[in-house]
Motif scaffolding. Sequence first.
Motif, PDB file in Angstrom:
ATOM      1  N   PHE A 177       0.842  -1.179   0.000  1.00  0.00           N
ATOM      2  CA  PHE A 177       0.000   0.000   0.000  1.00  0.00           C
ATOM      3  C   PHE A 177       0.883   1.236   0.000  1.00  0.00           C
ATOM      4  O   PHE A 177       2.040   1.186   0.403  1.00  0.00           O
ATOM      5  N   ALA A 178       0.313   2.333  -0.453  1.00  0.00           N
ATOM      6  CA  ALA A 178       1.074   3.585  -0.476  1.00  0.00           C
ATOM      7  C   ALA A 178       1.123   4.171   0.929  1.00  0.00           C
ATOM      8  O   ALA A 178       0.142   4.108   1.673  1.00  0.00           O
ATOM      9  N   ARG A 179       2.244   4.717   1.279  1.00  0.00           N
ATOM     10  CA  ARG A 179       2.367   5.340   2.591  1.00  0.00           C
ATOM     11  C   ARG A 179       1.593   6.643   2.609  1.00  0.00           C
ATOM     12  O   ARG A 179       1.616   7.394   1.629  1.00  0.00           O
ATOM     13  N   PRO A 180       0.906   6.961   3.703  1.00  0.00           N
ATOM     14  CA  PRO A 180       0.169   8.229   3.768  1.00  0.00           C
ATOM     15  C   PRO A 180       1.130   9.407   3.824  1.00  0.00           C
ATOM     16  O   PRO A 180       2.150   9.361   4.515  1.00  0.00           O
ATOM     17  N   LEU A 181       0.816  10.438   3.076  1.00  0.00           N
ATOM     18  CA  LEU A 181       1.677  11.607   3.051  1.00  0.00           C
ATOM     19  C   LEU A 181       1.421  12.511   4.246  1.00  0.00           C
ATOM     20  O   LEU A 181       2.279  13.283   4.640  1.00  0.00           O
ATOM     21  N   ARG A 182       0.214  12.455   4.787  1.00  0.00           N
ATOM     22  CA  ARG A 182      -0.113  13.269   5.959  1.00  0.00           C
ATOM     23  C   ARG A 182      -0.533  12.347   7.084  1.00  0.00           C
ATOM     24  O   ARG A 182      -1.102  11.292   6.856  1.00  0.00           O
ATOM     25  N   GLY A 183      -0.294  12.796   8.273  1.00  0.00           N
ATOM     26  CA  GLY A 183      -0.740  12.037   9.433  1.00  0.00           C
ATOM     27  C   GLY A 183      -2.233  12.235   9.661  1.00  0.00           C
ATOM     28  O   GLY A 183      -2.895  13.036   9.005  1.00  0.00           O
ATOM     29  N   ILE A 184      -2.776  11.506  10.607  1.00  0.00           N
ATOM     30  CA  ILE A 184      -4.184  11.645  10.945  1.00  0.00           C
ATOM     31  C   ILE A 184      -4.344  12.904  11.764  1.00  0.00           C
ATOM     32  O   ILE A 184      -3.632  13.115  12.752  1.00  0.00           O
ATOM     33  N   GLY A 185      -5.295  13.747  11.366  1.00  0.00           N
ATOM     34  CA  GLY A 185      -5.513  15.010  12.058  1.00  0.00           C
ATOM     35  C   GLY A 185      -6.184  14.837  13.395  1.00  0.00           C
ATOM     36  O   GLY A 185      -6.693  13.762  13.746  1.00  0.00           O
ATOM     37  N   ALA A 186      -6.176  15.890  14.170  1.00  0.00           N
ATOM     38  CA  ALA A 186      -6.793  15.860  15.483  1.00  0.00           C
ATOM     39  C   ALA A 186      -8.314  15.859  15.363  1.00  0.00           C
ATOM     40  O   ALA A 186      -8.888  16.442  14.435  1.00  0.00           O
ATOM     41  N   ILE A 187      -8.989  15.195  16.278  1.00  0.00           N
ATOM     42  CA  ILE A 187     -10.453  15.177  16.319  1.00  0.00           C
ATOM     43  C   ILE A 187     -10.889  16.229  17.303  1.00  0.00           C
ATOM     44  O   ILE A 187     -10.542  16.180  18.488  1.00  0.00           O
ATOM     45  N   HIS A 188     -11.666  17.202  16.829  1.00  0.00           N
ATOM     46  CA  HIS A 188     -12.097  18.293  17.677  1.00  0.00           C
ATOM     47  C   HIS A 188     -13.304  17.858  18.522  1.00  0.00           C
ATOM     48  O   HIS A 188     -14.115  17.041  18.103  1.00  0.00           O
TER      49      HIS A 188
END
Length: 88
Positions: free
Chosen positions: A73-84
């Motif tokens: 699989f392709a590596r994600p370029l961005r991390g998982i954002g914060a959940i408000h």
Amino acid sequence: MYNFGVFLANQAAAEYEKKKKKPGNKYRYSIDFSAALRKAKDYFLRRPDQKPVDIIRLLCRFVHAVKEEYRRFARPLRGIGAIHFNYR
């Protein structure tokens, strides 16, 4: 210092390839370059009365698996954002 670290890493990689501890491994292993630079720095900063260490044999313990060709699989370029929490 950098050139000495590169030299150490190359020599340790050649020594590690000679050993081939487990030839049936799934992954290819390589010497950790940052560990080679740290050990090169430690070699120059050691006291003169200390006994010399076999750096090449020491670096053969700092290896990591190279898994690039086995990734499915392709590596994600961005991390998982914060959940408000303003949805509550």
